[in-house]
Design a protein around this motif. Sequence first.
Motif, PDB file in Angstrom:
ATOM      1  N   VAL A  56       0.850  -1.196   0.000  1.00  0.00           N
ATOM      2  CA  VAL A  56       0.000   0.000   0.000  1.00  0.00           C
ATOM      3  C   VAL A  56       0.884   1.244   0.000  1.00  0.00           C
ATOM      4  O   VAL A  56       1.469   1.591   1.031  1.00  0.00           O
ATOM      5  CB  VAL A  56      -0.940   0.017   1.238  1.00  0.00           C
ATOM      6  N   PRO A  57       1.023   1.899  -1.154  1.00  0.00           N
ATOM      7  CA  PRO A  57       1.854   3.113  -1.202  1.00  0.00           C
ATOM      8  C   PRO A  57       1.030   4.329  -0.778  1.00  0.00           C
ATOM      9  O   PRO A  57       0.384   4.958  -1.590  1.00  0.00           O
ATOM     10  CB  PRO A  57       2.263   3.195  -2.678  1.00  0.00           C
ATOM     11  N   VAL A  58       1.057   4.619   0.499  1.00  0.00           N
ATOM     12  CA  VAL A  58       0.204   5.667   1.077  1.00  0.00           C
ATOM     13  C   VAL A  58       0.797   7.060   0.872  1.00  0.00           C
ATOM     14  O   VAL A  58       1.906   7.190   0.346  1.00  0.00           O
ATOM     15  CB  VAL A  58      -0.018   5.417   2.583  1.00  0.00           C
ATOM     16  N   GLU A  59       0.081   8.079   1.310  1.00  0.00           N
ATOM     17  CA  GLU A  59       0.507   9.460   1.082  1.00  0.00           C
ATOM     18  C   GLU A  59       1.226  10.080   2.275  1.00  0.00           C
ATOM     19  O   GLU A  59       1.679  11.207   2.207  1.00  0.00           O
ATOM     20  CB  GLU A  59      -0.701  10.312   0.666  1.00  0.00           C
ATOM     21  N   SER A  60       1.351   9.347   3.390  1.00  0.00           N
ATOM     22  CA  SER A  60       2.091   9.877   4.541  1.00  0.00           C
ATOM     23  C   SER A  60       2.385   8.746   5.518  1.00  0.00           C
ATOM     24  O   SER A  60       1.792   7.669   5.424  1.00  0.00           O
ATOM     25  CB  SER A  60       1.270  10.945   5.282  1.00  0.00           C
ATOM     26  N   GLU A  61       3.260   9.002   6.458  1.00  0.00           N
ATOM     27  CA  GLU A  61       3.569   8.008   7.481  1.00  0.00           C
ATOM     28  C   GLU A  61       2.384   7.794   8.424  1.00  0.00           C
ATOM     29  O   GLU A  61       2.196   6.694   8.936  1.00  0.00           O
ATOM     30  CB  GLU A  61       4.803   8.426   8.280  1.00  0.00           C
ATOM     31  N   HIS A  62       1.618   8.863   8.641  1.00  0.00           N
ATOM     32  CA  HIS A  62       0.428   8.747   9.486  1.00  0.00           C
ATOM     33  C   HIS A  62      -0.500   7.688   8.889  1.00  0.00           C
ATOM     34  O   HIS A  62      -0.998   6.788   9.581  1.00  0.00           O
ATOM     35  CB  HIS A  62      -0.255  10.120   9.549  1.00  0.00           C
ATOM     36  N   SER A  63      -0.685   7.759   7.587  1.00  0.00           N
ATOM     37  CA  SER A  63      -1.529   6.780   6.902  1.00  0.00           C
ATOM     38  C   SER A  63      -0.856   5.411   6.842  1.00  0.00           C
ATOM     39  O   SER A  63      -1.537   4.388   6.886  1.00  0.00           O
ATOM     40  CB  SER A  63      -1.832   7.244   5.483  1.00  0.00           C
ATOM     41  N   ALA A  64       0.475   5.406   6.718  1.00  0.00           N
ATOM     42  CA  ALA A  64       1.198   4.126   6.628  1.00  0.00           C
ATOM     43  C   ALA A  64       0.909   3.286   7.866  1.00  0.00           C
ATOM     44  O   ALA A  64       0.473   2.135   7.764  1.00  0.00           O
ATOM     45  CB  ALA A  64       2.692   4.361   6.484  1.00  0.00           C
ATOM     46  N   LEU A  65       1.119   3.880   9.036  1.00  0.00           N
ATOM     47  CA  LEU A  65       0.907   3.083  10.250  1.00  0.00           C
ATOM     48  C   LEU A  65      -0.580   2.850  10.512  1.00  0.00           C
ATOM     49  O   LEU A  65      -0.961   1.796  11.018  1.00  0.00           O
ATOM     50  CB  LEU A  65       1.607   3.720  11.458  1.00  0.00           C
ATOM     51  N   SER A  66      -1.421   3.806  10.112  1.00  0.00           N
ATOM     52  CA  SER A  66      -2.867   3.601  10.264  1.00  0.00           C
ATOM     53  C   SER A  66      -3.313   2.373   9.479  1.00  0.00           C
ATOM     54  O   SER A  66      -4.060   1.529   9.988  1.00  0.00           O
ATOM     55  CB  SER A  66      -3.644   4.827   9.775  1.00  0.00           C
ATOM     56  N   SER A  67      -2.884   2.252   8.233  1.00  0.00           N
ATOM     57  CA  SER A  67      -3.318   1.098   7.442  1.00  0.00           C
ATOM     58  C   SER A  67      -2.683  -0.183   7.955  1.00  0.00           C
ATOM     59  O   SER A  67      -3.289  -1.257   7.883  1.00  0.00           O
ATOM     60  CB  SER A  67      -3.070   1.312   5.950  1.00  0.00           C
ATOM     61  N   CYS A  68      -1.470  -0.086   8.502  1.00  0.00           N
ATOM     62  CA  CYS A  68      -0.846  -1.273   9.125  1.00  0.00           C
ATOM     63  C   CYS A  68      -1.691  -1.736  10.312  1.00  0.00           C
ATOM     64  O   CYS A  68      -1.871  -2.942  10.524  1.00  0.00           O
ATOM     65  CB  CYS A  68       0.568  -0.955   9.601  1.00  0.00           C
ATOM     66  N   ILE A  69      -2.184  -0.781  11.085  1.00  0.00           N
ATOM     67  CA  ILE A  69      -3.016  -1.109  12.252  1.00  0.00           C
ATOM     68  C   ILE A  69      -4.288  -1.833  11.814  1.00  0.00           C
ATOM     69  O   ILE A  69      -4.646  -2.880  12.358  1.00  0.00           O
ATOM     70  CB  ILE A  69      -3.340   0.177  13.063  1.00  0.00           C
ATOM     71  N   GLY A  70      -4.940  -1.302  10.782  1.00  0.00           N
ATOM     72  CA  GLY A  70      -6.154  -1.936  10.274  1.00  0.00           C
ATOM     73  C   GLY A  70      -5.884  -3.357   9.803  1.00  0.00           C
ATOM     74  O   GLY A  70      -6.610  -4.298  10.153  1.00  0.00           O
ATOM     75  N   ALA A  71      -4.816  -3.513   9.028  1.00  0.00           N
ATOM     76  CA  ALA A  71      -4.496  -4.827   8.468  1.00  0.00           C
ATOM     77  C   ALA A  71      -4.108  -5.819   9.567  1.00  0.00           C
ATOM     78  O   ALA A  71      -4.492  -6.994   9.539  1.00  0.00           O
ATOM     79  CB  ALA A  71      -3.362  -4.690   7.459  1.00  0.00           C
ATOM     80  N   SER A  72      -3.356  -5.327  10.555  1.00  0.00           N
ATOM     81  CA  SER A  72      -2.915  -6.202  11.646  1.00  0.00           C
ATOM     82  C   SER A  72      -4.113  -6.633  12.499  1.00  0.00           C
ATOM     83  O   SER A  72      -4.217  -7.798  12.897  1.00  0.00           O
ATOM     84  CB  SER A  72      -1.865  -5.500  12.503  1.00  0.00           C
ATOM     85  N   ALA A  73      -5.043  -5.698  12.749  1.00  0.00           N
ATOM     86  CA  ALA A  73      -6.248  -6.032  13.521  1.00  0.00           C
ATOM     87  C   ALA A  73      -7.100  -7.052  12.769  1.00  0.00           C
ATOM     88  O   ALA A  73      -7.742  -7.919  13.373  1.00  0.00           O
ATOM     89  CB  ALA A  73      -7.061  -4.763  13.811  1.00  0.00           C
TER      90      ALA A  73
END
Lengths: 393, 191
Positions: A56-73
């Motif tokens: 997932v090539p996101v637009e910021s680090e805030h989004s990077a970790l947010s999407s990691c959190i969603g995927a990990s959950a």
Amino acid sequence: MAEVTVLAATGNQMVAEAFRQAAPDVVSAYPITPQTAIVENYAKYVADGRVHTEFVPVESEHSALSSCIGASAAGARVATATSSQGLALMYEELHIASGMRLPIVMANANRAISAPINIHGDHSDVMGARDSGWIILFAETAQEAYDNSLIAFRVAEHPQVQLPVLTTLDGFITTHAMERCELLDDTTVADYVGQRQPCHPLLNGPAVGHGMFASLGGTYFEVKKAQRQAIDGAAGPIAAVGKRWAEVCGRSFESIDAFMCEDADYVMVVLGSAAGNARVVARELRAQGIKAGVARVRLYRPFPAEQLVETLKNAKAIAILDRSDSFGAQYGPVGLDTRTALYQCKRHIPTHNYIYGLGGADVTLQALHQVFTELRALAQGNLDQGLSYLGTR
Amino acid sequence: MAELTEIRWHARAGQGAVTASKLLAETALLKGNYIQSMPEYGPERTGAPLRAYSRISSEPIEVHNNIINPDIVVVLDETLLSIVDVLEGISSQGILVINSADSPDTVRATIGAAPGIKVAAVDASGIALDTIKRDIPNTPVVGALAYISDIVSVDDLKQNLINTFGKKFSQQLIDANLESVDRAVKEVQVA
């Protein structure tokens, strides 16, 4: 039997290889110097079909970790990488990831924090994450960045741990220097890291919620207590998982990497890539009959206080080296940790805290010799137990 | 080979110093050595002066700092001589390899190299323009370095060049690079 490939590789390349071999379901990341090559290499593995990761090539680090959190959950194995301002931008998600007990693995290319702007290596960024509930490992070399990154998956996803892990390597010094490295074959690594067995995934199980509203003390307070117990209790699983990797690869794993400390009068406590320089100086001093030693902290959180004190117990004076400062506190982060550990274990050994190498300033052997010389003065009571900036004008 | 050889590279961004230092280090690695190869990063603009460092050793390398007392200094661009002290910290029996059409004696006089220092000059830019058809002097300079020192052999260097360049460049370009190494070996002058 593991098959080993010897290659010339940078720390970033080795982290990307470790991630490829651990084969996360999701990698969501944003590039930043000096971490970029990790993300770039990983994107190439995806494009070349070498991994089946959702990238997932996101637009910021805030989004990077947010999407990691969603995927990990959701139950996925997840990895990402960042550095400096990127890690700072992730600040609120750092706490969400650990509070939701999500086993995300994140590599950090340790770099200075603005201002003034600087792209080079120090530990100012990662020390901003030290209280966020992540397990934190510091690599000395490109090889160890690979080893730590693989150990990180097993630690994070361990049933008794279930916490995110930061696997760090020093910006440029380790991320960009090419060194002799050993890469194990994919099958051996896949056998070692295994598969994630999610505890309460959002997908493929009974309906659950993560990180739900927990009002006015009560549950919130208890969740935080459980988090404290989890990270304290992670020390055992980390040692076991690290030892298992040591058996596979033939390189040792110790939370404190002690070099000639048993009989040392003067010991330097250090994190990351500067430890090799410190050992070279200690060896030169040994040749002159001066009993010098080096204690490198490889596992920074949970802090291996007892092991460190056990390593330091025979010293007459200790230099604690910090590649970041904790402005307004008595000492830098490692200085605070080490002194607390000594006090806790009732060892009253004089220490002096040195702030070194900020913004990538070179750690010269001459400067480290000066530190050992000052330790002799410290042992004789001729140096205060304060803090100095090493090598500044 | 000595236990530890430290090399400092001076170049301008775009001349291939980083590639050169990696080519040398990788060749040494394949012969069973421990290596380190690192650029000193700053603002990256084509033409800006840069340094890179290489360490090659028969033993594991623990130091990770910049090289202050190099055994070998390699200069890819002689216009740097007026703005950078390329000999700074060089060991008394060190080697200087420079991309220059001048004789080594002229170079020695220009920079005031001490008598103990071996000076090797090769017109790597001229060779690169003839063979590779571009002023990328890194390969011929590494060829000259391999020839006049005992870090790696010229044959090993050429073999590694075939292996690594083979992955991304045409046969024509690989042949041109190999020819540039042969020319540098023939034309390098030492004093």
